[in-house]
Design a protein around this motif. Structure first.
Motif, mmCIF file in Angstrom:
data_model
loop_
_atom_site.group_PDB
_atom_site.id
_atom_site.type_symbol
_atom_site.label_atom_id
_atom_site.label_comp_id
_atom_site.label_asym_id
_atom_site.label_seq_id
_atom_site.Cartn_x
_atom_site.Cartn_y
_atom_site.Cartn_z
ATOM 1 N N TYR A 117 28.432 19.114 63.654
ATOM 2 C CA TYR A 117 29.621 19.479 64.426
ATOM 3 C C TYR A 117 30.399 20.593 63.726
ATOM 4 C CZ TYR A 117 34.540 19.158 65.802
ATOM 5 O OH TYR A 117 35.828 19.461 66.175
ATOM 6 N N LEU A 118 30.582 20.466 62.428
ATOM 7 C CA LEU A 118 31.319 21.477 61.672
ATOM 8 C C LEU A 118 30.650 22.837 61.759
ATOM 9 C CD1 LEU A 118 32.233 19.441 58.441
ATOM 10 C CD2 LEU A 118 33.770 20.083 60.314
ATOM 11 N N MET A 119 29.318 22.851 61.662
ATOM 12 C CA MET A 119 28.595 24.112 61.736
ATOM 13 C C MET A 119 28.753 24.760 63.109
ATOM 14 S SD MET A 119 27.472 25.021 58.905
ATOM 15 C CE MET A 119 26.858 26.473 59.734
ATOM 16 N N ARG A 129 38.872 19.281 64.914
ATOM 17 C CA ARG A 129 39.849 18.211 65.067
ATOM 18 C C ARG A 129 39.264 16.863 64.644
ATOM 19 N NH1 ARG A 129 40.349 21.319 69.798
ATOM 20 N NH2 ARG A 129 42.364 22.400 69.987
ATOM 21 N N LYS A 130 40.114 16.075 64.023
ATOM 22 C CA LYS A 130 39.699 14.742 63.598
ATOM 23 C C LYS A 130 39.311 13.898 64.799
ATOM 24 C CE LYS A 130 41.285 10.638 61.092
ATOM 25 N NZ LYS A 130 42.395 10.024 60.314
ATOM 26 N N THR A 131 40.044 14.034 65.897
ATOM 27 C CA THR A 131 39.743 13.229 67.089
ATOM 28 C C THR A 131 38.325 13.494 67.590
ATOM 29 O OG1 THR A 131 40.781 14.979 68.432
ATOM 30 C CG2 THR A 131 42.135 13.050 67.852
ATOM 31 N N ASP A 132 37.886 14.757 67.508
ATOM 32 C CA ASP A 132 36.529 15.080 67.942
ATOM 33 C C ASP A 132 35.494 14.511 66.981
ATOM 34 O OD1 ASP A 132 37.436 16.499 70.150
ATOM 35 O OD2 ASP A 132 37.644 18.357 68.997
ATOM 36 N N MET A 133 35.797 14.549 65.693
ATOM 37 C CA MET A 133 34.850 14.011 64.720
ATOM 38 C C MET A 133 34.737 12.497 64.845
ATOM 39 S SD MET A 133 35.377 16.346 61.288
ATOM 40 C CE MET A 133 37.179 16.459 61.305
ATOM 41 N N LEU A 134 35.837 11.841 65.176
ATOM 42 C CA LEU A 134 35.798 10.388 65.343
ATOM 43 C C LEU A 134 34.921 9.976 66.517
ATOM 44 C CD1 LEU A 134 39.513 9.411 64.616
ATOM 45 C CD2 LEU A 134 37.490 8.722 63.299
ATOM 46 N N LYS A 139 31.682 3.395 66.059
ATOM 47 C CA LYS A 139 32.889 2.588 65.942
ATOM 48 C C LYS A 139 32.835 1.668 64.737
ATOM 49 C CE LYS A 139 33.963 2.495 70.901
ATOM 50 N NZ LYS A 139 34.152 1.632 72.094
ATOM 51 N N LYS A 140 31.642 1.228 64.406
ATOM 52 C CA LYS A 140 31.457 0.305 63.292
ATOM 53 C C LYS A 140 31.862 0.929 61.965
ATOM 54 C CE LYS A 140 27.860 -2.558 61.176
ATOM 55 N NZ LYS A 140 26.420 -2.943 61.234
ATOM 56 N N PHE A 145 35.674 6.639 57.769
ATOM 57 C CA PHE A 145 35.707 8.055 58.155
ATOM 58 C C PHE A 145 36.056 8.973 56.983
ATOM 59 C CE2 PHE A 145 38.032 11.818 59.636
ATOM 60 C CZ PHE A 145 37.023 12.426 60.376
ATOM 61 N N HIS A 146 37.005 8.544 56.157
ATOM 62 C CA HIS A 146 37.401 9.394 55.027
ATOM 63 C C HIS A 146 36.201 9.688 54.127
ATOM 64 C CE1 HIS A 146 39.944 11.145 51.924
ATOM 65 N NE2 HIS A 146 39.342 10.370 51.039
ATOM 66 N N GLU A 147 35.396 8.671 53.860
ATOM 67 C CA GLU A 147 34.197 8.861 53.032
ATOM 68 C C GLU A 147 33.166 9.744 53.731
ATOM 69 O OE1 GLU A 147 31.111 8.540 50.201
ATOM 70 O OE2 GLU A 147 33.291 8.441 50.122
ATOM 71 N N ILE A 148 33.000 9.538 55.030
ATOM 72 C CA ILE A 148 32.043 10.349 55.801
ATOM 73 C C ILE A 148 32.468 11.817 55.789
ATOM 74 C CG2 ILE A 148 31.184 10.793 58.140
ATOM 75 C CD1 ILE A 148 31.367 7.715 58.590
ATOM 76 N N LEU A 149 33.765 12.062 56.013
ATOM 77 C CA LEU A 149 34.256 13.441 56.011
ATOM 78 C C LEU A 149 34.142 14.058 54.622
ATOM 79 C CD1 LEU A 149 35.556 15.713 57.644
ATOM 80 C CD2 LEU A 149 37.799 14.780 57.007
ATOM 81 N N ARG A 150 34.365 13.260 53.583
ATOM 82 C CA ARG A 150 34.243 13.749 52.219
ATOM 83 C C ARG A 150 32.805 14.222 51.956
ATOM 84 N NH1 ARG A 150 36.961 12.477 47.425
ATOM 85 N NH2 ARG A 150 38.079 10.764 48.437
#
Length: 333
Positions: A117-119, A129-134, A139-140, A145-150
């Protein structure tokens, strides 16, 4: 400014020092993509000429393989598809120890989808946007999310040379900023295909710096070959490497590629080009390498000292230029 040094004047300790550091770099770079966290960088490898480092670029090899498998395409085909899925597992911290292997693999998959998505957003110059990444994350695993984004952010930085920066804390929006000003958002060539080459360039600049500011072509290819990047063989992230390195980067003045004096048969070597000297610095490149190894620039004592001296020289040059222009000298940032 990088200056060529005669290889015959380099003492054995420097030779081992450079080898040890580049071994660690390749190792850590692959781990940044392929597993949760690389083993700590052994700073002693720079102090002890005979110090052994861990297996060099096996981490990167696994990482590139992971990306390819996630995409479900061949190495040569990944960069052609705008919707290809990429998988990556970088992180500057380990996944919670209570997690099962299956859960860790899911975090890897989620991080890889966020990288994809970032690329896409980076190519299209669209807001992130965070909402799009979520929406991408299962959901599980939203609580992770913080770790995934890191992990995704770390991968973007060490592989593609772009930084994820938050631009609006209220709206949780981000932007990707390239570490250098390569054309076409770092892709070098025109069009919407391909991936940023800034990360590869930063690695090459680091190799040149750590080999006495002048690295032979053989040294460069030995390093790249360990990452399964070969001259004449198209790479699924970086295209045709030999053309990119010996022609494109040279034409753009990021690298200088010249024949070694009096070499017969002719041999070639690389130095920093004027544009690299203008857009980055030894300290920034050293910080890039240090981050891949999950350490700090001072963990590389001799190169850190050289980088500090370079920073001082740059500050003095800026002050002199401002004086000549009739402006008061400003403290460097």
């Amino acid at each position: 400014m990088p200056r060529g040094r005669k290889r015959k004047l380099r003492i054995p300790a420097e030779h081992h020092q450079a080898q040890g550091a580049t071994q660690h770099l390749g190792n850590a770079k692959e781990e940044a993509l392929a597993s949760s966290s690389p083993p700590p960088f052994d700073a002693a490898a720079q102090k002890k000429p005979g110090a052994r480092s861990r297996s060099p670029v096996k981490w990167l090899q696994r990482a590139l393989s992971t990306i390819t498998k996630s995409a479900g395409v061949s190495n040569t085909g990944l960069s052609e598809g705008a919707n290809s899925k990429m998988e990556s597992k970088p992180s500057s911290c380990k996944a919670p120890p209570s997690m099962t292997q299956s859960q860790r693999e899911c975090l890897t998959k989620m991080a890889g989808m966020v990288v994809q998505y970032l690329m896409q957003m980076y190519k299209m110059k669209q807001p992130i946007r965070k909402t799009d990444m979520l929406k991408i994350v299962s959901k599980k695993y939203k609580n992770h999310f913080h770790e995934i984004l890191r992990r995704a952010s770390f991968s973007m930085e060490v592989v593609f040379g772009v930084d994820l920066k938050e631009v609006d804390a209220t709206q949780h929006s981000y932007s990707l900023v390239s570490k250098m000003d390569l054309p076409n958002n770092g892709r070098v060539s025109g069009g919407s295909r391909g991936f940023p080459k800034t990360g590869l360039l930063m690695n090459i600049l680091g190799m040149i710096f750590m080999n006495g500011n002048c690295a032979t072509e053989q040294k460069i290819w030995e390093f790249l070959n360990k990452m399964r990047i070969y001259a004449g063989k198209r790479h699924f992230l970086f295209g045709e490497p030999k053309k990119l390195i010996t022609q494109d980067f040279v034409k753009l003045k990021y690298l200088e590629y010249r024949q070694v004096p009096n070499s017969d048969p002719p041999h070639y070597e690389f130095l920093w080009g004027p544009r690299a000297q203008a857009e980055t610095s030894k300290m920034k490149v050293l910080a890039f390498w240090a981050k891949i190894n999950h350490t700090v620039p001072s963990a590389f004592p001799s190169w850190y000292e050289e980088a500090l001296k370079d920073e001082e020289e740059r500050a003095q040059a800026r002050a002199q230029a401002e004086t000549r222009a009739g402006c008061p000298s400003k403290a460097s940032g």
